[in-house]
Design a protein around this motif. Sequence first.
Motif, PDB file in Angstrom:
ATOM      1  N   ASP A  80     -70.460   8.572  21.875  1.00  0.00           N
ATOM      2  CA  ASP A  80     -69.265   7.894  22.360  1.00  0.00           C
ATOM      3  C   ASP A  80     -68.517   7.309  21.169  1.00  0.00           C
ATOM      4  N   VAL A  81     -67.189   7.417  21.214  1.00  0.00           N
ATOM      5  CA  VAL A  81     -66.327   6.841  20.182  1.00  0.00           C
ATOM      6  C   VAL A  81     -65.698   5.589  20.782  1.00  0.00           C
ATOM      7  N   PHE A  82     -65.831   4.467  20.048  1.00  0.00           N
ATOM      8  CA  PHE A  82     -65.365   3.169  20.523  1.00  0.00           C
ATOM      9  C   PHE A  82     -64.215   2.659  19.665  1.00  0.00           C
ATOM     10  N   ASP A  83     -63.255   1.997  20.296  1.00  0.00           N
ATOM     11  CA  ASP A  83     -62.201   1.341  19.517  1.00  0.00           C
ATOM     12  C   ASP A  83     -62.758   0.025  18.971  1.00  0.00           C
ATOM     13  N   GLU A  84     -61.936  -0.745  18.293  1.00  0.00           N
ATOM     14  CA  GLU A  84     -62.430  -1.972  17.665  1.00  0.00           C
ATOM     15  C   GLU A  84     -62.854  -3.037  18.674  1.00  0.00           C
ATOM     16  N   HIS A  85     -62.478  -2.870  19.936  1.00  0.00           N
ATOM     17  CA  HIS A  85     -62.848  -3.826  20.982  1.00  0.00           C
ATOM     18  C   HIS A  85     -64.046  -3.349  21.805  1.00  0.00           C
ATOM     19  N   GLY A  86     -64.634  -2.209  21.426  1.00  0.00           N
ATOM     20  CA  GLY A  86     -65.807  -1.704  22.129  1.00  0.00           C
ATOM     21  C   GLY A  86     -65.505  -0.836  23.332  1.00  0.00           C
ATOM     22  N   GLN A  87     -64.245  -0.449  23.516  1.00  0.00           N
ATOM     23  CA  GLN A  87     -63.861   0.411  24.627  1.00  0.00           C
ATOM     24  C   GLN A  87     -64.010   1.876  24.218  1.00  0.00           C
ATOM     25  N   VAL A  88     -64.597   2.695  25.096  1.00  0.00           N
ATOM     26  CA  VAL A  88     -64.773   4.119  24.801  1.00  0.00           C
ATOM     27  C   VAL A  88     -63.414   4.814  24.827  1.00  0.00           C
ATOM     28  N   ILE A  89     -63.114   5.563  23.755  1.00  0.00           N
ATOM     29  CA  ILE A  89     -61.849   6.305  23.709  1.00  0.00           C
ATOM     30  C   ILE A  89     -62.072   7.813  23.758  1.00  0.00           C
ATOM     31  N   GLY A  90     -63.329   8.240  23.677  1.00  0.00           N
ATOM     32  CA  GLY A  90     -63.639   9.663  23.739  1.00  0.00           C
ATOM     33  C   GLY A  90     -65.118   9.903  23.487  1.00  0.00           C
ATOM     34  N   THR A  91     -65.507  11.154  23.637  1.00  0.00           N
ATOM     35  CA  THR A  91     -66.908  11.543  23.504  1.00  0.00           C
ATOM     36  C   THR A  91     -66.984  12.909  22.842  1.00  0.00           C
ATOM     37  N   PHE A  92     -68.020  13.137  22.063  1.00  0.00           N
ATOM     38  CA  PHE A  92     -68.292  14.469  21.538  1.00  0.00           C
ATOM     39  C   PHE A  92     -69.795  14.701  21.534  1.00  0.00           C
ATOM     40  N   GLY A  93     -70.184  15.961  21.536  1.00  0.00           N
ATOM     41  CA  GLY A  93     -71.606  16.304  21.502  1.00  0.00           C
ATOM     42  C   GLY A  93     -71.802  17.748  21.090  1.00  0.00           C
ATOM     43  N   LYS A  94     -72.938  18.015  20.497  1.00  0.00           N
ATOM     44  CA  LYS A  94     -73.260  19.371  20.058  1.00  0.00           C
ATOM     45  C   LYS A  94     -73.877  20.142  21.210  1.00  0.00           C
ATOM     46  N   ARG A  95     -73.450  21.386  21.386  1.00  0.00           N
ATOM     47  CA  ARG A  95     -74.024  22.284  22.388  1.00  0.00           C
ATOM     48  C   ARG A  95     -75.118  23.085  21.684  1.00  0.00           C
ATOM     49  N   PHE A  96     -76.354  22.665  21.872  1.00  0.00           N
ATOM     50  CA  PHE A  96     -77.479  23.192  21.111  1.00  0.00           C
ATOM     51  C   PHE A  96     -77.641  24.705  21.239  1.00  0.00           C
ATOM     52  N   GLY A  97     -77.719  25.232  22.434  1.00  0.00           N
ATOM     53  CA  GLY A  97     -77.928  26.673  22.628  1.00  0.00           C
ATOM     54  C   GLY A  97     -76.809  27.506  22.030  1.00  0.00           C
ATOM     55  N   ALA A  98     -75.580  27.087  22.261  1.00  0.00           N
ATOM     56  CA  ALA A  98     -74.430  27.820  21.727  1.00  0.00           C
ATOM     57  C   ALA A  98     -74.348  27.703  20.217  1.00  0.00           C
ATOM     58  N   SER A  99     -75.023  26.707  19.633  1.00  0.00           N
ATOM     59  CA  SER A  99     -74.949  26.461  18.192  1.00  0.00           C
ATOM     60  C   SER A  99     -75.986  27.224  17.386  1.00  0.00           C
ATOM     61  N   LEU A 100     -76.824  27.999  18.040  1.00  0.00           N
ATOM     62  CA  LEU A 100     -77.847  28.719  17.295  1.00  0.00           C
ATOM     63  C   LEU A 100     -77.236  29.707  16.303  1.00  0.00           C
ATOM     64  N   LEU A 101     -76.155  30.375  16.686  1.00  0.00           N
ATOM     65  CA  LEU A 101     -75.490  31.311  15.783  1.00  0.00           C
ATOM     66  C   LEU A 101     -74.248  30.706  15.135  1.00  0.00           C
ATOM     67  N   ARG A 102     -73.465  30.009  15.927  1.00  0.00           N
ATOM     68  CA  ARG A 102     -72.214  29.417  15.437  1.00  0.00           C
ATOM     69  C   ARG A 102     -72.121  28.015  16.031  1.00  0.00           C
ATOM     70  N   SER A 103     -72.106  26.997  15.171  1.00  0.00           N
ATOM     71  CA  SER A 103     -72.098  25.614  15.656  1.00  0.00           C
ATOM     72  C   SER A 103     -70.961  25.395  16.644  1.00  0.00           C
ATOM     73  N   THR A 104     -71.317  24.769  17.772  1.00  0.00           N
ATOM     74  CA  THR A 104     -70.368  24.556  18.857  1.00  0.00           C
ATOM     75  C   THR A 104     -70.507  23.123  19.362  1.00  0.00           C
TER      76      THR A 104
END
Length: 190
Positions: A80-104
Amino acid sequence: MTAAMHLPRFLVRQRITLGVNRYDVHAANPDGSAGALMAFAQQKRFAFKEQVTFWSDDTRSRAVFSFRARQRLDVRAEHDVFDEHGQVIGTFGKRFGASLLRSTWTLTAPGIAATGRERSLGVALLRRVAENLPLPYHFDVTDDADGTLLMSSGRRWSLRDSYDVAVPDPRVDFRLAAAFAVALDALQER
């Protein structure tokens, strides 16, 4: 919808240090050189639960945003990505299976659902074989709904990690883009 904070182009440069990963995030000048410092980031290496804090400068007197893993030691962890006040502004994550050949990776924010992957399958495979070579590589993040390019991050030939980041879509908040760009370096090998 335009993000609260949008920067169409910036640079991420890793500082060479022991024990921690440190990054300078600069706005890009029209000629591609480093402009104003937008943030200074620091990540402890070998942490059980990943967290990176972005400060207004390297005095670390004012935290301006951060990202943190939801899980401990998980290659599929969502961050989770937080602003300076602790509010979530977005999310990212690695897709493990899809990343075996090409990071996704996935990237989400209000009004955005996107997928980021290495541009070149050949470079992705070469990176897996020649792990210690500082190979340049590029990530493109595209909107899942219509395939438009939201952002791209390209690693330069360099001994220290150095990235040029373009964010043509004004819906992508600079803080989310910067957090994701740093994560591509700091978390890529996991």
